[in-house]
Design an enzyme around this catalytic site. Structure first.
Site, PDB file in Angstrom:
ATOM      1  N   TYR A  61       0.846  -1.189   0.000  1.00  0.00           N
ATOM      2  CA  TYR A  61       0.000   0.000   0.000  1.00  0.00           C
ATOM      3  C   TYR A  61       0.884   1.242   0.000  1.00  0.00           C
ATOM      4  O   TYR A  61       1.574   1.525   0.976  1.00  0.00           O
ATOM      5  CB  TYR A  61      -0.908   0.030   1.235  1.00  0.00           C
ATOM      6  CG  TYR A  61      -2.013  -0.998   1.274  1.00  0.00           C
ATOM      7  CD1 TYR A  61      -2.257  -1.848   0.200  1.00  0.00           C
ATOM      8  CD2 TYR A  61      -2.828  -1.124   2.392  1.00  0.00           C
ATOM      9  CE1 TYR A  61      -3.262  -2.784   0.241  1.00  0.00           C
ATOM     10  CE2 TYR A  61      -3.854  -2.060   2.439  1.00  0.00           C
ATOM     11  CZ  TYR A  61      -4.071  -2.891   1.368  1.00  0.00           C
ATOM     12  OH  TYR A  61      -5.084  -3.824   1.421  1.00  0.00           O
ATOM     13  N   GLY A 212     -18.750   0.782  -3.571  1.00  0.00           N
ATOM     14  CA  GLY A 212     -19.647   1.940  -3.570  1.00  0.00           C
ATOM     15  C   GLY A 212     -21.021   1.678  -4.134  1.00  0.00           C
ATOM     16  O   GLY A 212     -21.912   2.534  -4.030  1.00  0.00           O
TER      17      GLY A 212
END
Length: 323
Positions: A61, A212
């Protein structure tokens, strides 16, 4: 203030918060801008104050930025946090190049992670995916050796098949399985979830809102530069069909006085005492809503409506999980 319930990782493992904090969005994993670091650290501190002690990251990340950030946030309060680290994914300039799960690479990865995090032991260490390039016994066996060295406390796995999970657990007890799970992604219910439950392995469920889709805020069509356009789930007629399904979620949320996001998180939470809702956040403002979702309960009728509307296959198209 402590108001988050706990789950146990594995049959004899540690207890951690049933709501986990995904830290990925606090770094630039795909090459975009880096979120405000001060706000990200404040979010971790606020989460810890509420009893959310499970911090999830990956050594890839932000090319290590995420681990450095977490290291800053937990400095002087190591015992307050449970650190989960994924390894094995290789990126260059924000683009995925594949996996490296060789034992020699794992032994290299762990030392860089410990240095960036500023700690001596990682609580949960797991390959981010098993791609069959290296035998499962070599991967798990290497992490088991790291436990003997005192560098790792528990072994987890991520993005794995039911057969791979059985094999991994036969080599060394697996404490947790990290996998995408939501009302929109229920394919793992047929094989993977039953095997994990049989073996006493906890589920760390990410993507509770399915990129989402289940937030109730998505409109068709997506903006031309939206990365989700690459996934068939969010394309043309598929997206229109899927958003029609989400209308049921929105109505239920409205009736109960919650947001669709909260209902989506709560549904995952309600699937079992061994299942954690892992939610990515990078702002403190997100915490109250997500914490409140952990107190939501459903009537049998409400749960039936959700399960019927979002039965396996009801959502059309695939995502990055290639389903």
């Amino acid at each position: 203030m402590k108001n988050i319930t706990e789950i146990q990782l594995g049959q004899n493992g540690p207890f951690v918060s049933k709501l986990g904090l995904g830290c990925m969005r606090m770094s630039s994993i795909w090459g975009g801008s880096v979120p405000d670091e001060t706000e990200s650290i404040a979010t971790i501190h606020e989460a810890l104050a509420h009893g959310i002690n499970f911090l999830n990251t990956g050594d890839f990340y932000g090319a290590g930025h995420n681990e450095i950030l977490i290291g800053k946030a937990i400095k002087g309060r190591r015992d307050d946090a449970f650190i989960s680290v994924k390894f094995g994914a290789i990126f260059h300039n924000g683009q995925p190049l594949g996996m490296d799960l060789r034992p020699i690479a794992i032994k290299n990865f762990i030392n860089y992670s410990l240095t960036r995090l500023g700690i001596e032991t990682i609580d949960l260490y797991q390959p981010s995916r098993i791609d069959n390039s290296v035998p499962v016994e070599d991967i798990i066996g290497t992490v088991a050796d790291l436990i003997k060295e005192g560098k790792v406390r528990n072994i987890g796995v991520s993005e794995i098949t039911a057969d791979q999970l059985r094999k991994a657990n036969s080599i060394y007890p697996i404490s947790a399985l990290e996998i995408g799970y939501s009302l929109a992604d229920r394919q793992i219910e047929s094989e993977l979830l039953p095997v994990a439950k049989e073996l006493g392995i906890a589920i760390v469920a990410f993507a509770n809102t399915a990129e989402g889709l289940l937030t109730g805020e998505m409109k068709a069509p997506l903006a031309a530069n939206d990365y989700r356009n690459h996934f068939s789930r969010f394309q043309s007629e598929n997206l229109i069909h899927n958003l029609n399904k989400v209308e049921v979620l929105k109505q239920l949320a409205s009736n109960k006085g919650y947001t669709p996001t909260q209902i989506a998180i709560a549904w995952v939470k309600e699937q079992g005492d061994h299942i954690m809702s892992l939610v990515s956040m990078s702002r403190r403002s997100r915490l109250p809503e997500n914490i409140a979702a952990m107190d939501i309960v459903f009537t049998p009728e409400e749960m039936n409506d959700l399960n019927t509307t979002f039965a396996t296959g009801a959502i059309l198209g695939g995502t990055y999980l290639k389903r």
